[in-house]
Design an enzyme around this catalytic site. Structure first.
Site, PDB file in Angstrom:
ATOM      1  N   LEU A  64       0.838  -1.197   0.000  1.00 45.71           N
ATOM      2  CA  LEU A  64       0.000   0.000   0.000  1.00 45.71           C
ATOM      3  C   LEU A  64       0.877   1.252   0.000  1.00 45.71           C
ATOM      4  O   LEU A  64       0.849   2.047   0.949  1.00 45.71           O
ATOM      5  CB  LEU A  64      -0.915   0.017   1.229  1.00 45.71           C
ATOM      6  N   PRO A  65       1.651   1.453  -1.071  1.00 45.20           N
ATOM      7  CA  PRO A  65       2.455   2.674  -1.113  1.00 45.20           C
ATOM      8  C   PRO A  65       1.530   3.894  -1.149  1.00 45.20           C
ATOM      9  O   PRO A  65       0.447   3.838  -1.721  1.00 45.20           O
ATOM     10  CB  PRO A  65       3.261   2.529  -2.404  1.00 45.20           C
ATOM     11  N   HIS A  66       1.965   4.961  -0.498  1.00 48.21           N
ATOM     12  CA  HIS A  66       1.124   6.152  -0.460  1.00 48.21           C
ATOM     13  C   HIS A  66       1.983   7.395  -0.300  1.00 48.21           C
ATOM     14  O   HIS A  66       3.120   7.318   0.165  1.00 48.21           O
ATOM     15  CB  HIS A  66       0.092   6.058   0.669  1.00 48.21           C
ATOM     16  N   ALA A  67       1.420   8.518  -0.714  1.00 51.23           N
ATOM     17  CA  ALA A  67       2.155   9.774  -0.648  1.00 51.23           C
ATOM     18  C   ALA A  67       1.178  10.937  -0.642  1.00 51.23           C
ATOM     19  O   ALA A  67       0.023  10.793  -1.054  1.00 51.23           O
ATOM     20  CB  ALA A  67       3.100   9.890  -1.844  1.00 51.23           C
TER      21      ALA A  67
END
Length: 154
Positions: A64-67
């Site tokens: 769950l990469p997030h930015a």
């Protein structure tokens, strides 16, 4: 908040030839630009910066990469199913084949956390992961991700 609020059908893709986490981030950036209008380089830069704080591989083949990005005004996501899993530095040390990347406005606060929670809860479900892994078509993957929530709300 539901997945259908943050994931459009155009933001779903199956990747056939992804060989590394670095390449995966570039593929996420390309899809983000095509589907959400966020420049690829900016999306990749933000994801890599966040990932440097600690890997976002949550286990069971899920990442769950997030930015946060100043360029957007609402939480948005892209989903990728990988034909060949890649090493992601996950907590369980297993390679990743289901990736849901989230992008939130810099000042999103609780909305970003709600989006992470709903995506995490959805992809924690073994039956959901099995359904996603059994399908390659983007339209079917989107339907699986969004219909399950619609049925739970009913």
């Amino acid at each position: 908040m539901q997945i259908s609020d943050i994931l459009s059908p155009q933001a779903v893709k199956t990747l056939i030839g992804c060989s590394s986490k670095k390449r995966l981030f570039q593929d996420i950036g390309d899809l983000t630009e095509a589907a959400l209008g966020i420049p690829s380089a900016r999306a990749v830069e933000a994801l890599v910066e966040r990932e440097s704080l600690g890997p976002t591989g949550v286990g069971h083949g899920v990442a769950l990469p997030h930015a946060r990005l100043a360029e957007i005004d609402r939480v948005q996501g892209v989903f990728l199913r990988l034909e060949k899993p890649v090493d992601f530095g996950s907590v369980d040390r297993k390679p990743v084949d289901l990736v849901f990347a989230l992008f939130a406005p810099e000042d999103a606060g609780v909305e970003h956390l709600k989006a992470l929670a709903v995506v995490s809860r959805t992809l924690k479900d073994q039956a959901m992961r099995t359904k996603l892994r059994a399908n390659n078509e983007a339209v079917t993957l989107h339907a699986v991700l969004t219909e399950d929530q619609a049925n739970q709300a009913a």
